[in-house]
Write an enzyme that holds these catalytic residues in place. Sequence first.
Site, PDB file in Angstrom:
ATOM      1  N   ASN A 183       0.878  -1.175   0.000  1.00 41.64           N
ATOM      2  CA  ASN A 183       0.000   0.000   0.000  1.00 41.64           C
ATOM      3  C   ASN A 183       0.910   1.219   0.000  1.00 41.64           C
ATOM      4  OD1 ASN A 183      -1.751   2.086   0.445  1.00 41.64           O
ATOM      5  ND2 ASN A 183      -2.420   1.418   2.476  1.00 41.64           N
ATOM      6  N   TRP A 184       1.026   1.825  -1.173  1.00 40.82           N
ATOM      7  CA  TRP A 184       1.948   2.958  -1.295  1.00 40.82           C
ATOM      8  C   TRP A 184       1.445   4.212  -0.580  1.00 40.82           C
ATOM      9  CZ3 TRP A 184       3.709   3.027  -7.182  1.00 40.82           C
ATOM     10  CH2 TRP A 184       4.417   1.839  -7.457  1.00 40.82           C
ATOM     11  N   LYS A 185       0.161   4.205  -0.214  1.00 40.82           N
ATOM     12  CA  LYS A 185      -0.449   5.406   0.402  1.00 40.82           C
ATOM     13  C   LYS A 185      -0.193   6.616  -0.498  1.00 40.82           C
ATOM     14  CE  LYS A 185      -0.217   3.122   4.827  1.00 40.82           C
ATOM     15  NZ  LYS A 185      -0.193   3.204   6.287  1.00 40.82           N
ATOM     16  N   HIS A 234      -9.580   1.281   4.730  1.00 42.46           N
ATOM     17  CA  HIS A 234      -8.315   1.470   5.450  1.00 42.46           C
ATOM     18  C   HIS A 234      -8.559   2.399   6.640  1.00 42.46           C
ATOM     19  CE1 HIS A 234      -4.213   2.557   6.434  1.00 42.46           C
ATOM     20  NE2 HIS A 234      -3.844   1.462   5.799  1.00 42.46           N
ATOM     21  N   GLU A 291      -6.964   4.767   7.739  1.00 48.20           N
ATOM     22  CA  GLU A 291      -6.727   6.193   7.450  1.00 48.20           C
ATOM     23  C   GLU A 291      -7.956   6.818   6.790  1.00 48.20           C
ATOM     24  OE1 GLU A 291      -2.994   5.532   5.455  1.00 48.20           O
ATOM     25  OE2 GLU A 291      -2.130   4.919   7.372  1.00 48.20           O
ATOM     26  N   GLU A 314      -5.478  -4.844  10.425  1.00 45.14           N
ATOM     27  CA  GLU A 314      -4.473  -3.806  10.633  1.00 45.14           C
ATOM     28  C   GLU A 314      -4.759  -3.078  11.945  1.00 45.14           C
ATOM     29  OE1 GLU A 314      -2.515  -2.675   6.614  1.00 45.14           O
ATOM     30  OE2 GLU A 314      -4.043  -1.212   7.104  1.00 45.14           O
ATOM     31  N   GLY A 342       2.465   2.360  10.828  1.00 47.97           N
ATOM     32  CA  GLY A 342       3.421   3.449  10.681  1.00 47.97           C
ATOM     33  C   GLY A 342       4.109   3.832  11.978  1.00 47.97           C
ATOM     34  N   SER A 393       3.272  -2.155  10.313  1.00 47.70           N
ATOM     35  CA  SER A 393       4.717  -2.253  10.545  1.00 47.70           C
ATOM     36  C   SER A 393       5.279  -3.634  10.243  1.00 47.70           C
ATOM     37  CB  SER A 393       5.081  -1.810  11.968  1.00 47.70           C
ATOM     38  OG  SER A 393       4.723  -0.453  12.170  1.00 47.70           O
ATOM     39  N   GLY A 419       2.923  -1.149   4.249  1.00 44.98           N
ATOM     40  CA  GLY A 419       3.025   0.278   3.982  1.00 44.98           C
ATOM     41  C   GLY A 419       4.466   0.676   3.699  1.00 44.98           C
ATOM     42  N   GLY A 420       5.134   1.204   4.707  1.00 43.53           N
ATOM     43  CA  GLY A 420       6.476   1.756   4.535  1.00 43.53           C
ATOM     44  C   GLY A 420       7.458   0.832   3.829  1.00 43.53           C
TER      45      GLY A 420
HETATM   46  P1  13P Z   1       3.004   0.390   7.675  1.00 44.08           P
HETATM   47  O1  13P Z   1       3.504  -0.908   7.105  1.00 44.08           O
HETATM   48  O2  13P Z   1       3.750   1.582   7.191  1.00 44.08           O
HETATM   49  O3  13P Z   1       2.841   0.331   9.164  1.00 44.08           O
HETATM   50  O4  13P Z   1       1.509   0.571   7.089  1.00 44.08           O
HETATM   51  C1  13P Z   1       0.632  -0.479   7.183  1.00 44.08           C
HETATM   52  C2  13P Z   1      -0.585  -0.142   6.416  1.00 44.08           C
HETATM   53  O5  13P Z   1      -1.351   0.723   6.789  1.00 44.08           O
HETATM   54  C3  13P Z   1      -0.823  -0.863   5.145  1.00 44.08           C
HETATM   55  O6  13P Z   1      -2.087  -0.599   4.651  1.00 44.08           O
END
Ligand code: 13P
Length: 252
Positions: free
Chosen positions: A9-11, A98, A100, A169, A175, A213, A234-235
């Site tokens: 997930n590149w966000k 998600h 967010e 999640e 994050g 994470s 994510g990251g």
């Molecule tokens: P991180 O891996 O950066 O914690 O993000 C997880 C996430 O929200 C994937 O959708």
Amino acid sequence: MKQKLVAGNWKMNGSLAANEALVQGIAQGLNAALAGQQAQVAVCVPAAYLSQVQQLTQGSAIELGAQDLSSYEQGAYTGEISAAMLQDFAVRFAIVGHSERRQYHAESDELVAVKAQRALSAGITPIVCVGETLAEREAGQTEAVVKRQLAAVIHTNGHCISEIVVAYEPVWAIGTGLTATPEQAQAVHAVLRAQLQAATSHADRVQILYGGSMNAANAAQLLSQPDIDGGLIGGAALKPADFLTIIAAAAR
Ligand code: 13P
């Protein structure tokens, strides 16, 4: 045997140049990471880059995903992107719900359920995210929260529920560098699996991903749990080497 799914997930990250380097890096290392074994790999990219990443992933085993879609079919909904538009770019997955989006865009369980339905009716697999906040975990509400979130999606989607992907999640792990322990994650995944089993006889084929994470160092342990069928990353999905290490851990 059910393959594991590793979805990035590149966000809201990326640029034309950065996307090209990232996809090329993943594509070049993919065969070595899989080492003759199998895993599904996807990248969920900002909508503005769907066309670019569709081209970049062509001819590779990397599948294309979106990060959201509209609950409406078409019409006067400025800024929204429909399932049919995603279809135009051969999108295979769409993340829905998600945390967010639940948090910053006030998305309700019911809205998320309708988004999942829109995706399914367009032949796009929704990756339905559920997860508790830190306050909810500390109040002992983890199970109730994730069950409530998934129940709305089951209620709206009926027998199609076996076609979704679920991502657990925990909001406090996203994050933050804090990860659920493999045992904590497995406990919640088992709850979600049981809930799916009550709704469909095909619950075993639903991939339940862990996200929060997940990284090159902790992926193997998380992915070895019986009900963890992949990761939503994510990251670490923004770094080819880290993403490939997670893919290698998922391949079997
Ligand atoms: P991180 O891996 O950066 O914690 O993000 C997880 C996430 O929200 C994937 O959708």
